[in-house]
Motif scaffolding. Structure first.
Motif, PDB file in Angstrom:
ATOM      1  N   UNK A  74      30.891  -5.842 -26.292  1.00 50.36           N
ATOM      2  CA  UNK A  74      30.697  -5.330 -27.644  1.00 50.36           C
ATOM      3  C   UNK A  74      31.430  -6.259 -28.601  1.00 50.36           C
ATOM      4  N   UNK A  75      30.692  -6.885 -29.503  1.00 51.26           N
ATOM      5  CA  UNK A  75      31.239  -7.897 -30.404  1.00 51.26           C
ATOM      6  C   UNK A  75      31.336  -7.361 -31.827  1.00 51.26           C
ATOM      7  N   UNK A  76      32.021  -8.081 -32.698  1.00 52.32           N
ATOM      8  CA  UNK A  76      32.139  -7.629 -34.091  1.00 52.32           C
ATOM      9  C   UNK A  76      30.786  -7.586 -34.795  1.00 52.32           C
ATOM     10  N   UNK A  77      30.766  -6.865 -35.904  1.00 48.17           N
ATOM     11  CA  UNK A  77      29.608  -6.807 -36.802  1.00 48.17           C
ATOM     12  C   UNK A  77      28.365  -6.269 -36.088  1.00 48.17           C
ATOM     13  N   UNK A  78      28.585  -5.320 -35.138  1.00 57.97           N
ATOM     14  CA  UNK A  78      27.492  -4.615 -34.462  1.00 57.97           C
ATOM     15  C   UNK A  78      26.637  -5.518 -33.583  1.00 57.97           C
ATOM     16  N   UNK A  79      27.243  -6.515 -32.994  1.00 57.81           N
ATOM     17  CA  UNK A  79      26.565  -7.360 -32.015  1.00 57.81           C
ATOM     18  C   UNK A  79      26.977  -6.956 -30.597  1.00 57.81           C
ATOM     19  N   UNK A  80      26.085  -7.176 -29.637  1.00 54.43           N
ATOM     20  CA  UNK A  80      26.374  -7.024 -28.213  1.00 54.43           C
ATOM     21  C   UNK A  80      25.856  -8.255 -27.486  1.00 54.43           C
ATOM     22  N   UNK A  81      26.559  -8.631 -26.427  1.00 52.67           N
ATOM     23  CA  UNK A  81      26.110  -9.730 -25.581  1.00 52.67           C
ATOM     24  C   UNK A  81      26.100  -9.245 -24.132  1.00 52.67           C
ATOM     25  N   UNK A  82      24.942  -9.321 -23.508  1.00 52.73           N
ATOM     26  CA  UNK A  82      24.753  -8.790 -22.159  1.00 52.73           C
ATOM     27  C   UNK A  82      24.192  -9.882 -21.251  1.00 52.73           C
ATOM     28  N   UNK A  83      24.868 -10.103 -20.135  1.00 48.67           N
ATOM     29  CA  UNK A  83      24.488 -11.180 -19.224  1.00 48.67           C
ATOM     30  C   UNK A  83      24.525 -10.669 -17.790  1.00 48.67           C
ATOM     31  N   UNK A  84      23.519 -11.052 -17.015  1.00 46.76           N
ATOM     32  CA  UNK A  84      23.496 -10.686 -15.599  1.00 46.76           C
ATOM     33  C   UNK A  84      23.130 -11.898 -14.764  1.00 46.76           C
ATOM     34  N   UNK A  85      23.900 -12.086 -13.713  1.00 51.80           N
ATOM     35  CA  UNK A  85      23.646 -13.140 -12.733  1.00 51.80           C
ATOM     36  C   UNK A  85      23.148 -12.509 -11.439  1.00 51.80           C
ATOM     37  N   UNK A  86      22.062 -13.055 -10.883  1.00 52.42           N
ATOM     38  CA  UNK A  86      21.561 -12.651  -9.572  1.00 52.42           C
ATOM     39  C   UNK A  86      21.529 -13.879  -8.673  1.00 52.42           C
ATOM     40  N   UNK A  87      22.178 -13.790  -7.522  1.00 55.85           N
ATOM     41  CA  UNK A  87      22.123 -14.849  -6.514  1.00 55.85           C
ATOM     42  C   UNK A  87      21.489 -14.255  -5.262  1.00 55.85           C
ATOM     43  N   UNK A  88      20.379 -14.828  -4.820  1.00 61.12           N
ATOM     44  CA  UNK A  88      19.570 -14.264  -3.736  1.00 61.12           C
ATOM     45  C   UNK A  88      19.471 -15.280  -2.612  1.00 61.12           C
ATOM     46  N   UNK A  89      19.795 -14.843  -1.393  1.00 61.57           N
ATOM     47  CA  UNK A  89      19.697 -15.715  -0.235  1.00 61.57           C
ATOM     48  C   UNK A  89      18.256 -16.063   0.104  1.00 61.57           C
ATOM     49  N   UNK A  90      18.082 -17.016   0.989  1.00 55.82           N
ATOM     50  CA  UNK A  90      16.750 -17.510   1.342  1.00 55.82           C
ATOM     51  C   UNK A  90      16.012 -16.541   2.255  1.00 55.82           C
ATOM     52  N   UNK A  91      14.674 -16.607   2.210  1.00 54.85           N
ATOM     53  CA  UNK A  91      13.788 -15.906   3.130  1.00 54.85           C
ATOM     54  C   UNK A  91      13.136 -16.985   3.988  1.00 54.85           C
ATOM     55  N   UNK A  92      13.874 -17.454   4.989  1.00 56.57           N
ATOM     56  CA  UNK A  92      13.450 -18.621   5.748  1.00 56.57           C
ATOM     57  C   UNK A  92      12.112 -18.412   6.435  1.00 56.57           C
ATOM     58  N   UNK A  93      11.869 -17.195   6.946  1.00 58.08           N
ATOM     59  CA  UNK A  93      10.615 -16.941   7.634  1.00 58.08           C
ATOM     60  C   UNK A  93       9.405 -17.003   6.729  1.00 58.08           C
ATOM     61  N   UNK A  94       9.614 -16.836   5.422  1.00 58.69           N
ATOM     62  CA  UNK A  94       8.533 -16.941   4.445  1.00 58.69           C
ATOM     63  C   UNK A  94       8.576 -18.276   3.711  1.00 58.69           C
ATOM     64  N   UNK A  95       9.498 -19.155   4.122  1.00 61.98           N
ATOM     65  CA  UNK A  95       9.662 -20.472   3.523  1.00 61.98           C
ATOM     66  C   UNK A  95       9.989 -20.382   2.032  1.00 61.98           C
ATOM     67  N   UNK A  96      10.855 -19.416   1.714  1.00 60.26           N
ATOM     68  CA  UNK A  96      11.317 -19.227   0.341  1.00 60.26           C
ATOM     69  C   UNK A  96      12.817 -19.504   0.310  1.00 60.26           C
ATOM     70  N   UNK A  97      13.220 -20.466  -0.485  1.00 59.10           N
ATOM     71  CA  UNK A  97      14.622 -20.832  -0.560  1.00 59.10           C
ATOM     72  C   UNK A  97      15.421 -19.869  -1.409  1.00 59.10           C
TER      73      UNK A  97
END
Length: 674
Positions: A593-616
């Motif tokens: 929650x920032x000044x002057x009625x601002x908000x900053x929202x951030x999300x990080x997703x780290x997903x492992x590989x699906x080797x059997x589907x050849x997806x890194x």
């Protein structure tokens, strides 16, 4: 995976720390940690209870989480829950599952919207492109990882997603939301709520979106555009202080584009097509709640649901009528009894398709299937040791037209170490009943090239009307604790043993088949309960209020699937092999929650590989900045997949749907209330 997480965390903090020097704003919009822990949930016990006192692995996505995340759909919101595997296949399709078995046709998780079960009888799973509501109307999403069959019945094996919308009394006045994003894509939604009289509130809503195609991984149009319109209403009547009625309904219509590949009898023996899948449906639900006293309360619910879907390979019309009754009885100050009865009728009309004249790719025998499901459950909850301990025992008994009687018992225990710390453990038996596809299907799933003696050979999956249910024995334990005034941690461990997982067994030598277009050879693969497997893992989540204007929420998943017994089975579904599931998932969300009625929202997703589907493996960062220039006006600018212009999250599906690249998306949204 660890390096990916470190890089992602560094990126997230680099985005947030630049704003830390701004100070804080006085009007906080985020819930306090006390409020989060005091949230009431109903999905575990079917009666309200506090999160800290819940003997199950549960996560609550609040309406505030949905607003700040910028999520456009339910699958997007579920990414932030540890233990949930969410992969976008194309612009309008997802593979969503709890604790593994990731597939578009995942069939071990129950999804409800305001108590209405949403699934297709074809595969006992969910078509996510039509499970849409106005996001501003959602009060919360309760996500249980683990079995819930004792109360909710068959197919609540690996998890339950319960989407609960707001009471109409809480959505008074008008709301208009306009969203635009790169594509170009547009979305508009509107809602108005009022009072019919002093006891009856209502709301009506409408929503429409038009989303353009993604690109193929190799380049070019993926033909997966998505258009849909829907509307609905809800009325809540407080007849008296102890009597409440709810009536609500929805209707929708649209098209979901898809690129498909299918078997051809001529070289190169594989054909590609682009098509639109028309989708339509509607539902009507009524609920009556009557409180007789502090010790006795009943709830009766009834709904009708109609679904129409016409995909490239198959079309289905599904009608469902569901009746549910439950009674809560507080026998004494320490013993509470909950019991209920239910009935569900389904009628599925599923027509096959001929992608090649005279040769069906998908057929159901019989075309129309009518089923009755009768159920009853009994559960007792006993408090002991001055209410520090709580033991819950119960079972559900069902009778269905496929496998007859099924029973699903469970035992759960919770011990409150203190007001801020608790441990719990559970043991359960759950079942997953066969789907129409597995019993009645005749599906050409592949071909052998070149032709043998001039005849094309098709591999055909043949249904089995003698199938038994899949059985799952689950063992869970967990800890929840408030480590300090500002830090909360939730840890869950589990082990699941699966027996009689349904798979395909080669059924003998090819046999000839003839039609108006000529002859061919058929190599049968019979559906059987042919596999045993085990899964085990750990899920960790935490919430940390660094200051009164900055909160971090993190989640980590470690998952492993081990196939114990496979015989000569050939599993047609994705996600059944050990290397077709990500072993590690990580998320980190920051609300500022920032000044002057601002908000900053951030999300990080780290997903492992699906080797059997050849997806890194991949890392995704979503960022949005929200501004409230006026009390009733909100402006949002955001980006999904900030540091990657595109990546592939899943592979082509077993029914021939071609996967797309998931692009970076810039968007803006204007919301006005009045």
């Amino acid at each position: 995976m660890i390096r990916t997480i470190i890089r992602g965390v560094a990126a997230l903090f680099s985005l947030q720390v630049v704003c830390a020097g701004f100070g804080h704003c006085n009007d906080l919009s985020m819930l306090s940690l006390d409020e989060l822990l005091d949230l009431e949930v109903v999905s575990v016990a079917k009666v309200p209870g506090k999160v800290i006192k819940t003997p199950a692995a549960i996560t609550v996505i609040t309406g505030e989480d949905l607003r700040r995340s910028g999520a456009q759909s339910i699958p997007e919101a579920l990414r932030m829950v540890p233990g949930m595997h969410v992969y976008q296949i194309d612009a309008n399709k997802w593979a969503v599952s709890a604790r593994g078995f990731s597939s578009r046709f995942a069939n071990k998780m129950l999804v409800l919207i305001d108590g209405r079960t949403v699934y297709s009888t074809l595969f006992s799973g969910v078509f996510w492109d039509v499970q849409d509501v106005m996001m501003e109307d959602i009060d919360r999403i309760e996500v249980i990882r683990g079995p819930g069959g004792t109360l909710w019945g068959a197919n609540a094996v690996n998890g339950i997603v319960n989407i609960i919308t707001k009471d109409s009394a809480d959505t008074q006045g008008g709301l208009v939301a306009l969203r635009a994003q790169t594509g170009p894509d547009e979305e508009v939604s509107a809602r108005y709520g009022g009072w019919l009289n002093e006891k009856t509130s209502y709301r009506v809503y409408g929503k429409f979106f038009d989303r353009e195609n993604f690109d193929k991984p190799a380049g070019g149009d993926a033909a997966d555009d998505w258009h849909q319109g829907r509307g609905g209403f809800r009325m809540d009547m407080n007849v008296s202080a102890t009597n409440k009625l709810t009536l609500q309904g929805d209707i929708y219509d649209g098209k979901s584009g898809e690129a498909v590949k299918y078997v051809s009898p001529t070289p190169p023996f594989l054909t590609f097509a682009a098509t639109d899948a028309p989708v339509a449906g509607g539902n009507l639900l009524g609920r009556w709640n009557r409180i007789f006293s502090r010790r006795s309360e009943i709830t009766f619910q009834a709904y009708y649901d109609h679904i129409e879907r016409d995909e490239f390979f198959v079309d289905e019309t599904l009608d469902t009528v569901d009746l549910d009754f439950q009674h809560r009885l507080d026998v004494s100050g320490s013993l509470e009894i909950l019991y209920g009865l239910g009935y569900r009728y389904t009628r599925s009309d599923t027509a096959g398709k001929e992608t090649i004249p005279g040769i069906y790719s998908y057929a159901m025998n019989p075309q129309v299937r009518k089923n009755d499901l009768f159920s009853g459950f009994l559960q007792g909850r006993l408090k002991f040791a001055d209410a520090r301990g709580e033991l819950t025992l119960g079972s559900k008994v069902e009778h269905n037209d496929y496998t007859g009687f099924e029973w699903q018992p469970s035992a759960r225990i919770l011990w409150s170490i203190s007001d801020d710390h608790s441990v719990w453990a559970a043991i359960s038996r759950s079942v997953r009943t066969p789907s129409r596809l597995e019993r009645d299907g005749q599906i050409n799933i592949g071909s052998m090239a070149p032709p043998i003696n001039g005849l094309m050979t098709f591999i055909r999956l043949v249904g089995n009307d003698g199938l038994e249910s899949e059985k799952v024995y689950s063992y869970e334990t967990g800890y929840r604790g408030r480590m300090s005034e500002d830090l909360f941690i939730d840890i869950s461990l589990y082990y699941n043993k699966y027996n009689d997982l349904i798979a395909g067994i080669p059924g003998g030598a090819p046999f000839p088949e003839f039609s108006s277009t000529g002859g061919r050879l058929i190599l049968p693969v019979r559906v059987e309960g042919a596999r045993d497997a085990e899964t085990y893992g750990a899920e960790i989540s935490c919430s940390w209020s660094l200051t009164d204007w900055w909160r971090l929420m993190g989640g980590y998943t470690w998952f492993h699937l081990h196939t114990l017994e496979i015989g000569n089975s050939l599993e047609a579904r994705q996600g059944f092999e050990e290397d077709q599931n990500a072993h590690q998932l990580f998320s980190l969300t920051s609300y500022m929650d920032l000044p002057h009625n601002f908000e900053m929202n951030t999300t990080l997703y780290a997903v492992g590989s699906l080797d059997g589907l050849k997806i890194g493996s991949h890392t995704r960062v979503d960022l949005n900045i929200s501004w409230h220039p006026l009390e009733k006006v909100t402006v949002v600018a955001g980006v999904n997949n900030l540091f990657d212009d595109s990546h592939q999250e899943f592979n082509d599906t077993m029914d021939g749907i071609l996967a797309s690249d998931i692009p970076r998306i810039f968007y803006s949204k204007l919301t006005m209330t009045f």
